[in-house]
Design a protein around this motif. Sequence first.
Motif, mmCIF file in Angstrom:
data_model
loop_
_atom_site.group_PDB
_atom_site.id
_atom_site.type_symbol
_atom_site.label_atom_id
_atom_site.label_comp_id
_atom_site.label_asym_id
_atom_site.label_seq_id
_atom_site.Cartn_x
_atom_site.Cartn_y
_atom_site.Cartn_z
ATOM 1 N N GLY A 134 -2.443 5.100 9.943
ATOM 2 C CA GLY A 134 -1.265 5.196 9.088
ATOM 3 C C GLY A 134 -0.112 4.401 9.668
ATOM 4 O O GLY A 134 -0.093 4.105 10.862
ATOM 5 N N ARG B 174 -7.715 7.913 4.077
ATOM 6 C CA ARG B 174 -6.912 6.901 4.763
ATOM 7 C C ARG B 174 -5.798 6.522 3.831
ATOM 8 O O ARG B 174 -5.620 5.473 3.408
ATOM 9 C CB ARG B 174 -7.775 5.691 5.132
ATOM 10 C CG ARG B 174 -8.526 5.933 6.438
ATOM 11 C CD ARG B 174 -9.462 4.809 6.723
ATOM 12 N NE ARG B 174 -8.794 3.660 7.340
ATOM 13 C CZ ARG B 174 -8.577 3.519 8.635
ATOM 14 N NH1 ARG B 174 -8.944 4.470 9.460
ATOM 15 N NH2 ARG B 174 -7.993 2.442 9.102
ATOM 16 N N GLU C 169 -4.371 15.562 5.148
ATOM 17 C CA GLU C 169 -5.333 14.958 4.223
ATOM 18 C C GLU C 169 -6.410 14.230 5.013
ATOM 19 O O GLU C 169 -6.180 13.765 6.114
ATOM 20 C CB GLU C 169 -4.624 13.944 3.299
ATOM 21 C CG GLU C 169 -3.568 14.577 2.412
ATOM 22 C CD GLU C 169 -2.718 13.541 1.693
ATOM 23 O OE1 GLU C 169 -2.882 12.329 1.992
ATOM 24 O OE2 GLU C 169 -1.903 13.916 0.853
ATOM 25 N N SER D 296 -3.195 3.240 4.557
ATOM 26 C CA SER D 296 -2.077 3.717 3.752
ATOM 27 C C SER D 296 -0.855 3.929 4.633
ATOM 28 O O SER D 296 -0.965 4.159 5.839
ATOM 29 C CB SER D 296 -2.448 5.032 3.069
ATOM 30 O OG SER D 296 -3.542 4.837 2.187
ATOM 31 N N THR E 112 3.222 4.311 -0.153
ATOM 32 C CA THR E 112 4.332 5.122 -0.655
ATOM 33 C C THR E 112 5.625 4.368 -0.360
ATOM 34 O O THR E 112 5.814 3.868 0.747
ATOM 35 C CB THR E 112 4.333 6.493 0.053
ATOM 36 O OG1 THR E 112 3.064 7.116 -0.158
ATOM 37 C CG2 THR E 112 5.438 7.389 -0.481
ATOM 38 N N TRP F 87 -1.085 5.980 14.804
ATOM 39 C CA TRP F 87 -0.073 5.491 13.865
ATOM 40 C C TRP F 87 0.780 4.409 14.519
ATOM 41 O O TRP F 87 0.981 4.409 15.737
ATOM 42 C CB TRP F 87 0.839 6.646 13.432
ATOM 43 C CG TRP F 87 0.204 7.532 12.404
ATOM 44 C CD1 TRP F 87 -0.909 8.322 12.554
ATOM 45 C CD2 TRP F 87 0.642 7.719 11.051
ATOM 46 N NE1 TRP F 87 -1.182 8.988 11.380
ATOM 47 C CE2 TRP F 87 -0.248 8.631 10.450
ATOM 48 C CE3 TRP F 87 1.706 7.204 10.304
ATOM 49 C CZ2 TRP F 87 -0.112 9.046 9.111
ATOM 50 C CZ3 TRP F 87 1.849 7.620 8.978
ATOM 51 C CH2 TRP F 87 0.942 8.526 8.398
ATOM 52 N N ARG G 228 2.244 15.397 5.763
ATOM 53 C CA ARG G 228 1.357 15.477 4.594
ATOM 54 C C ARG G 228 0.071 14.691 4.850
ATOM 55 O O ARG G 228 -1.021 15.160 4.575
ATOM 56 C CB ARG G 228 2.078 14.945 3.352
ATOM 57 C CG ARG G 228 1.221 14.955 2.096
ATOM 58 C CD ARG G 228 2.030 14.636 0.851
ATOM 59 N NE ARG G 228 2.605 13.317 0.852
ATOM 60 C CZ ARG G 228 1.938 12.189 0.640
ATOM 61 N NH1 ARG G 228 0.621 12.216 0.448
ATOM 62 N NH2 ARG G 228 2.548 11.016 0.626
ATOM 63 N N ARG G 229 0.230 13.500 5.411
ATOM 64 C CA ARG G 229 -0.944 12.652 5.680
ATOM 65 C C ARG G 229 -1.892 13.298 6.692
ATOM 66 O O ARG G 229 -3.113 13.164 6.594
ATOM 67 C CB ARG G 229 -0.509 11.286 6.204
ATOM 68 C CG ARG G 229 -0.022 10.310 5.146
ATOM 69 C CD ARG G 229 -1.140 9.714 4.310
ATOM 70 N NE ARG G 229 -2.190 9.109 5.112
ATOM 71 C CZ ARG G 229 -2.134 7.902 5.674
ATOM 72 N NH1 ARG G 229 -1.056 7.143 5.495
ATOM 73 N NH2 ARG G 229 -3.132 7.430 6.381
ATOM 74 N N TYR H 41 6.334 12.779 5.174
ATOM 75 C CA TYR H 41 5.209 11.920 4.821
ATOM 76 C C TYR H 41 4.075 12.049 5.846
ATOM 77 O O TYR H 41 2.915 12.234 5.489
ATOM 78 C CB TYR H 41 5.659 10.460 4.715
ATOM 79 C CG TYR H 41 4.501 9.513 4.478
ATOM 80 C CD1 TYR H 41 3.964 9.338 3.206
ATOM 81 C CD2 TYR H 41 3.916 8.822 5.543
ATOM 82 C CE1 TYR H 41 2.882 8.505 2.997
ATOM 83 C CE2 TYR H 41 2.831 7.986 5.339
ATOM 84 C CZ TYR H 41 2.317 7.832 4.062
ATOM 85 O OH TYR H 41 1.234 7.008 3.865
ATOM 86 N N HIS I 169 -6.112 10.351 15.509
ATOM 87 C CA HIS I 169 -5.154 9.674 14.629
ATOM 88 C C HIS I 169 -4.329 8.694 15.451
ATOM 89 O O HIS I 169 -3.871 9.021 16.540
ATOM 90 C CB HIS I 169 -4.199 10.668 13.960
ATOM 91 C CG HIS I 169 -4.872 11.575 12.979
ATOM 92 N ND1 HIS I 169 -5.111 11.209 11.676
ATOM 93 C CD2 HIS I 169 -5.371 12.830 13.121
ATOM 94 C CE1 HIS I 169 -5.727 12.214 11.044
ATOM 95 N NE2 HIS I 169 -5.888 13.197 11.908
#
Length: 217
Positions: free
Chosen positions: A126, A217, A214, A148, A181, A103, A210-211, A207, A101
């Motif tokens: 993200g 994307r 999941e 996202s 969001t 970000w 949560r991502r 946020y 990941h």
Amino acid sequence: MPEVIFPGPEGRLEGRYHPQKERDAPIAIVLHPHPQFGGTMNHKVVYNLHYAFYNMGFTVLRFNFRGVGRSQGEYDQGIGELSDAASALDYLQSMNNNSKHCWVAGFSFGAWIGMQLLMRRPEITGFISVSPPANMYDFSFLAPCPASGLVINGTADRVAPPADTTNLVNKLHEQKGITITHQEIEGAGHFFEEPHMDTLITSTSDYVKRRLTESTR
């Protein structure tokens, strides 16, 4: 937290690098506000975002754009700063090859730079865009927006008026395949003075957590 110096396009860039023990920890880069208006990597919003990501298990890098602190070079209207951010991400990735990941988080001017970096780097999964100055900078390059993310701003922001942020988010909502969001923090100004800082960090953490659970994307 180690101070780091790494190569940028115009010479050395100064940063703070905060690694996790796990080799495959997610990575995040945090971008600071406008260099000509006192923006540095030690700005309160940037500092708090940095630690929010670290506390969620991310290996984190924040750094000074060219001409700020011990970073070499001089302000370059955002063009050079985008190159600085790309160099910082290169550096972060070179130390964390196994990360799944990636970000990017940015505040104000840093949010604008972060969104441009997002367009250049498909590995970014993200983003967090705090108080994006949609009234000052053109965000139309986000077509299509590749990942996202969370756009967060205060209802009492006088620097980047909430209406402009809402317009930006509405344009992004029309795009398929991603979810933007949007959260407005009631009563918060551009810099999230207390007690709004806690709300900003809690919202961001909720946020991101949560991502991470999941697979989309």
